[in-house]
Design a protein around this motif. Structure first.
Motif, PDB file in Angstrom:
ATOM      1  N   ASP A   1       0.999  -1.163   0.141  1.00  0.00           N
ATOM      2  CA  ASP A   1       0.039   0.068   0.005  1.00  0.00           C
ATOM      3  C   ASP A   1       0.772   1.325  -0.007  1.00  0.00           C
ATOM      4  OD1 ASP A   1       0.797  -0.289   2.530  1.00  0.00           O
ATOM      5  OD2 ASP A   1      -0.846  -0.266   3.519  1.00  0.00           O
ATOM      6  N   ALA A   2       2.084   1.163  -0.727  1.00  0.00           N
ATOM      7  CA  ALA A   2       2.938   2.403  -0.717  1.00  0.00           C
ATOM      8  C   ALA A   2       3.157   2.770  -2.127  1.00  0.00           C
ATOM      9  CB  ALA A   2       4.231   1.903  -0.010  1.00  0.00           C
ATOM     10  N   THR A   3       2.207   2.587  -3.001  1.00  0.00           N
ATOM     11  CA  THR A   3       2.264   2.690  -4.535  1.00  0.00           C
ATOM     12  C   THR A   3       3.108   4.260  -4.674  1.00  0.00           C
ATOM     13  OG1 THR A   3       0.600   1.246  -4.593  1.00  0.00           O
ATOM     14  CG2 THR A   3       1.521   2.308  -6.633  1.00  0.00           C
ATOM     15  N   GLY A   4       2.491   5.269  -4.199  1.00  0.00           N
ATOM     16  CA  GLY A   4       2.677   6.620  -4.536  1.00  0.00           C
ATOM     17  C   GLY A   4       4.034   6.817  -4.145  1.00  0.00           C
ATOM     18  N   ALA A   5       4.597   6.280  -2.781  1.00  0.00           N
ATOM     19  CA  ALA A   5       5.672   6.701  -2.362  1.00  0.00           C
ATOM     20  C   ALA A   5       6.856   5.870  -3.196  1.00  0.00           C
ATOM     21  CB  ALA A   5       5.955   6.162  -1.108  1.00  0.00           C
TER      22      ALA A   5
END
Length: 513
Positions: A125-129
């Motif tokens: 759940d850290a796609t944007g990062a």
């Protein structure tokens, strides 16, 4: 050599910068905070693209239009979904690593209104990062100039076209020349009392575009994310959690979302957010519960490590007990109107990402299309700004100009004594109450009068904070104006004084393809 100034350092801005550089331009990225502080960095859910034989661009287009309540532009949607696989390949070439299974194949998830599994994630759940990290590293490797702490206040317009930007850098005012400027500053979340957006989301690019005379459209369509952790500071709980099987419960343990739409928790975001708001009203304003206990502790930790850590940091064990959630302002579908190559109505001025109104979202954004829009249209804006900076701007539809905003007086007068003193919190409370999940004519008129009064008495900004507050006022005024003009409920724009006979009408889909 063409000089391109990119304002903002999220996925849209960095992709625009890289593509402009590849097209031969001299590029500078101007960012008011650290380069990695953007909405992109906080994106959990993922990025949508057609990458499997079980899916098709036609299906992705149809899903996008359905979520938009039929108001998305068919050509823009087709451009978006056609460009998905190329955009993903481009991100991977630039060092972005998406999650893969034991067989090496990309893992694809599913979210609301998507008819197929097409959502890529990174780090669970850290796609944007991960996207932010990869693109920043590539920009640095390519030698793109990155000016941190450069707050752009306005674009310079000379002889009818953009000639550069004005900014505050290291506490001093300055100007930087540019043949083209790409606005990619993100959204307007800080205009609302509760938001998923970081502190930097103060509507800068939209307000800059307004003051330059650029057309701005669809600002009434503000999406509220249904599930934000209601303990401590607002923290988004990704729609992907519901996509994996979590359900919404009221205090009596009832799955109330099914009352609003047959898809229940996976209905369009506006429907789910309003269903939660109604449930909260029935139980005295207390948050509803997101029940993910059926997914198991091991799965939650592996699939959603960022959320799992945030939940547990607040003393909650969501593997055993449902967690409290409520809606929050999340994404604005409107913005500076552009064509499919990022051109605005001002020659030399471009926009991309959440700052832009490309037409792909209509009245409500399909989950995980925002990062894709930033990649696809950021690339197009970057390439076009590099090679066509001397061309005319486009006719992007109806225009809202700063003088008009300054001079507009609403028919419903509010006595000065009835207007609270201006502060960011006061503005956020007005917008939350009068132009939030539900609107009506009286509330919007009150908001318009208060904002008009604030604009009339507020002195010219000097500090960065004051400029941000002016930008929020400009953006809020446009949201309220557009929401007042659209008297019918549709998508994320819900008028309680004009409630349709059913919550989420099915649009005509033929135009999607």
């Amino acid at each position: 050599m063409t000089r391109v100034a990119v304002v903002g350092s999220g996925i849209a801005g960095l992709t625009a910068a890289l593509e402009a550089r590849s097209a031969g331009a001299d590029v500078v990225v101007l960012t008011k905070a650290a380069p990695d502080e953007s909405n992109t960095r906080y994106a959990q859910g993922g990025i949508a693209a057609v990458l499997s034989a079980d899916d098709s661009v036609e299906a992705h287009a149809e899903d996008t239009l359905r979520a938009s309540s039929g108001l998305a532009d068919a050509d823009a949607v087709r451009t978006l979904v056609d460009g998905g696989s190329v955009a993903i390949a481009g991100l991977e070439v630039r060092g972005v690593g998406f999650d893969r299974g034991a067989d090496g194949a990309r893992l694809l998830g599913r979210e609301a209104v998507h008819s197929a599994s097409r959502i890529l994630h990174a780090g669970g759940d850290a796609t944007g990062a991960e996207i932010q990290r990869g693109l920043l590293a590539e920009c640095r490797a390519r030698g793109i100039e990155m000016r941190e702490g450069a707050f752009v206040t306005d674009v310079v317009v000379s002889r009818g076209r953009v000639a550069g930007v004005r900014m505050i850098e290291r506490g001093a005012t300055a100007e930087a020349q540019a043949d083209a400027v790409v606005l990619a500053t993100g959204g307007i979340g800080q205009a609302y009392a509760v938001t998923t957006n970081p502190q930097v989301a103060t509507g800068d690019g939209i307000a800059i575009g307004l003051r330059a005379g650029a057309a701005v459209r669809d600002m009434e369509f503000v999406q509220f994310h249904p599930t934000v952790l209601a303990v401590g500071a607002p923290f988004l709980v990704s729609e992907a959690v519901r996509g994996e099987g979590a359900v919404l419960l009221d205090e009596a343990g009832r799955r109330f979302a099914l009352d609003a739409h047959p898809d229940g928790e996976l209905a369009p975001r506006d429907v789910v957010a309003r269903a939660i708001a109604r449930a909260m009203a029935r139980q005295g304003g207390r948050p509803v519960l997101l029940d993910a206990t059926g997914l198991g502790a091991a799965f939650l930790t592996r699939r959603f490590p960022t959320i799992d850590r945030a939940v547990r940091d607040r003393g909650l064990d969501w593997a055993r007990v449902p967690i409290p959630v409520s809606p929050a302002a999340h994404y604005v579908m409107g913005g500076v109107a552009t064509d499919l190559d990022g051109r605005t109505s001002v020659p030399g001025l471009f926009a991309a990402g959440e700052t832009a109104r490309t037409g792909v979202h209509g009245a409500n954004r399909l989950a995980s299309n925002s990062l894709l829009e930033g990649a696809v249209f950021g690339a197009r804006a970057g390439r076009t700004s590099a090679r066509e900076s001397v061309r005319e701007g486009v006719d992007a539809g109806s225009t809202s100009l700063a003088p008009e905003l300054r001079d507009r007086l609403v028919a419903r007068k509010t006595a000065p004594g009835d207007v609270p003193s201006l502060s960011r919190r006061a503005l956020q409370d007005v917008m939350w109450s009068c132009a939030g999940l539900s609107r009506d004519a009286e509330g919007l008129a009150d908001a318009a009068a208060i904002i008009a009064r604030w604009r009339a008495v507020t002195p010219a900004p000097r500090t960065v904070r004051e400029h941000e507050d002016r930008n929020l006022l400009d953006a809020a005024a446009e949201i309220v104006r557009a929401a007042s003009a659209r008297t019918a409920s549709i998508g994320a724009h819900w008028r309680s004084d004009d409630v349709p006979t059913y919550d989420h009408p099915e649009p005509v889909l033929e135009a999607a393809c």
